[in-house]
Design a protein around this motif. Structure first.
Motif, PDB file in Angstrom:
ATOM      1  N   HIS A  45       0.815  -1.236  -0.002  1.00 17.77           N
ATOM      2  CA  HIS A  45      -0.040  -0.042  -0.041  1.00 17.77           C
ATOM      3  C   HIS A  45       0.871   1.281  -0.073  1.00 17.77           C
ATOM      4  CE1 HIS A  45      -4.279  -1.083   0.366  1.00 17.77           C
ATOM      5  NE2 HIS A  45      -4.002  -2.368   0.889  1.00 17.77           N
ATOM      6  N   VAL A  46       1.955   1.349   0.847  1.00 18.11           N
ATOM      7  CA  VAL A  46       2.787   2.319   0.862  1.00 18.11           C
ATOM      8  C   VAL A  46       3.297   2.673  -0.442  1.00 18.11           C
ATOM      9  CG1 VAL A  46       4.941   3.443   2.052  1.00 18.11           C
ATOM     10  CG2 VAL A  46       3.160   2.380   3.395  1.00 18.11           C
ATOM     11  N   ALA A  47       3.957   1.596  -1.020  1.00 19.97           N
ATOM     12  CA  ALA A  47       4.743   1.921  -2.361  1.00 19.97           C
ATOM     13  C   ALA A  47       3.894   2.308  -3.439  1.00 19.97           C
ATOM     14  CB  ALA A  47       5.345   0.485  -2.553  1.00 19.97           C
ATOM     15  N   LEU A  48       2.489   1.599  -3.504  1.00 23.74           N
ATOM     16  CA  LEU A  48       1.658   2.192  -4.634  1.00 23.74           C
ATOM     17  C   LEU A  48       1.191   3.592  -4.405  1.00 23.74           C
ATOM     18  CD1 LEU A  48      -0.710  -1.164  -4.809  1.00 23.74           C
ATOM     19  CD2 LEU A  48       1.127  -0.203  -6.457  1.00 23.74           C
ATOM     20  N   TYR A  49       0.925   4.048  -3.193  1.00 26.24           N
ATOM     21  CA  TYR A  49       0.856   5.412  -3.023  1.00 26.24           C
ATOM     22  C   TYR A  49       1.865   6.233  -3.189  1.00 26.24           C
ATOM     23  CZ  TYR A  49      -4.408   4.383  -2.688  1.00 26.24           C
ATOM     24  OH  TYR A  49      -5.518   4.148  -2.977  1.00 26.24           O
ATOM     25  N   ILE A  50       2.951   6.007  -2.962  1.00 25.07           N
ATOM     26  CA  ILE A  50       4.300   6.596  -3.203  1.00 25.07           C
ATOM     27  C   ILE A  50       4.321   6.971  -4.559  1.00 25.07           C
ATOM     28  CG2 ILE A  50       6.660   6.766  -3.383  1.00 25.07           C
ATOM     29  CD1 ILE A  50       6.599   5.259  -0.565  1.00 25.07           C
ATOM     30  N   PRO A  81      -5.425  11.263  -3.583  1.00 21.23           N
ATOM     31  CA  PRO A  81      -4.728  10.074  -3.527  1.00 21.23           C
ATOM     32  C   PRO A  81      -5.421   9.540  -2.092  1.00 21.23           C
ATOM     33  CG  PRO A  81      -2.885  11.556  -3.659  1.00 21.23           C
ATOM     34  CD  PRO A  81      -4.183  12.261  -4.081  1.00 21.23           C
ATOM     35  N   ILE A  82      -5.509  10.459  -1.094  1.00 21.26           N
ATOM     36  CA  ILE A  82      -6.161   9.945   0.111  1.00 21.26           C
ATOM     37  C   ILE A  82      -7.419   9.820   0.274  1.00 21.26           C
ATOM     38  CG2 ILE A  82      -6.377  11.010   2.535  1.00 21.26           C
ATOM     39  CD1 ILE A  82      -3.641  12.601   2.436  1.00 21.26           C
ATOM     40  N   ILE A  83      -8.200  10.581  -0.693  1.00 15.50           N
ATOM     41  CA  ILE A  83      -9.921  10.294  -0.666  1.00 15.50           C
ATOM     42  C   ILE A  83      -9.962   8.890  -1.484  1.00 15.50           C
ATOM     43  CG2 ILE A  83     -11.867  11.192  -1.468  1.00 15.50           C
ATOM     44  CD1 ILE A  83     -10.861  14.027  -0.851  1.00 15.50           C
ATOM     45  N   LEU A 107      -4.361   4.134   6.210  1.00 10.57           N
ATOM     46  CA  LEU A 107      -3.287   4.581   6.780  1.00 10.57           C
ATOM     47  C   LEU A 107      -1.943   4.696   6.140  1.00 10.57           C
ATOM     48  CD1 LEU A 107      -4.125   4.156  10.644  1.00 10.57           C
ATOM     49  CD2 LEU A 107      -4.590   6.368   9.376  1.00 10.57           C
ATOM     50  N   ALA A 108      -1.664   3.184   5.712  1.00 12.90           N
ATOM     51  CA  ALA A 108      -0.688   2.985   4.856  1.00 12.90           C
ATOM     52  C   ALA A 108      -0.634   3.791   3.577  1.00 12.90           C
ATOM     53  CB  ALA A 108      -0.617   1.552   4.481  1.00 12.90           C
ATOM     54  N   ASP A 109      -1.938   4.026   2.991  1.00 11.22           N
ATOM     55  CA  ASP A 109      -2.079   4.754   1.933  1.00 11.22           C
ATOM     56  C   ASP A 109      -1.482   6.234   2.143  1.00 11.22           C
ATOM     57  OD1 ASP A 109      -3.238   2.319   0.629  1.00 11.22           O
ATOM     58  OD2 ASP A 109      -5.143   3.381   0.875  1.00 11.22           O
ATOM     59  N   ILE A 110      -1.963   6.896   3.257  1.00  8.47           N
ATOM     60  CA  ILE A 110      -1.596   8.018   3.857  1.00  8.47           C
ATOM     61  C   ILE A 110      -0.335   8.290   4.075  1.00  8.47           C
ATOM     62  CG2 ILE A 110      -2.078   9.812   5.648  1.00  8.47           C
ATOM     63  CD1 ILE A 110      -5.001   8.671   6.007  1.00  8.47           C
ATOM     64  N   LEU A 111       0.388   7.274   4.417  1.00  3.65           N
ATOM     65  CA  LEU A 111       1.776   7.324   4.884  1.00  3.65           C
ATOM     66  C   LEU A 111       2.489   7.448   3.434  1.00  3.65           C
ATOM     67  CD1 LEU A 111       4.035   7.081   6.556  1.00  3.65           C
ATOM     68  CD2 LEU A 111       3.986   4.594   6.717  1.00  3.65           C
TER      69      LEU A 111
END
Length: 130
Positions: A45-50, A81-83, A107-111
């Motif tokens: 999740h973190v990697a995709l949203y970065i 991206p957060i929404i 939360l991982a997405d927001i991170l």
């Protein structure tokens, strides 16, 4: 309008890939090797949203006069991206069984969004100092 939309093809493709990965049935990934890393799902999740946020920032900078103070930057590169992450979690829980909402995923997405903002800030400073 179509020309403007197509000029954001990288952002659109990134969103489509994340939507597919978020809503595809788990059976679509049954051939993938199992990974036994603690919190691997959250790392993804973190990697995709970065990745998504960096692509959004890149597209924004290429198609607009860049200013972090412009409201459209905040909406397009931070809030969107957060929404989107929150909407995906809600949709998974309501319409994409056996997927479920995990707010820790959001939360991982927001991170990931936050980390992308830090990465782009330091990248821009490094480029400017050369």
């Amino acid at each position: 309008m179509l020309k403007t939309t197509l000029s954001y093809w990288k952002s659109i493709l990134s969103v489509v890939v994340i939507l597919y990965l978020s809503f595809a049935p788990p059976a679509d990934f049954s051939e993938m090797p199992k990974v036994n890393i603690l919190f691997f799902d959250k790392i993804i999740h973190v990697a995709l949203y970065i990745f998504l946020t960096i692509v959004l920032i890149y597209d924004f900078r290429n198609h607009n006069k860049f200013s972090k103070k412009r409201p459209i930057y905040i909406v397009q590169c931070i809030l969107f991206p957060i929404i989107m992450g929150a909407c995906i979690e809600i949709a998974q829980d309501r319409w994409f069984y056996p997927r479920t909402a995990e707010w820790v995923d959001w939360l991982a997405d927001i991170l990931g969004v936050g980390m992308a903002l830090v990465i782009s800030h330091f990248y821009k400073r490094t480029i400017q100092s050369r």
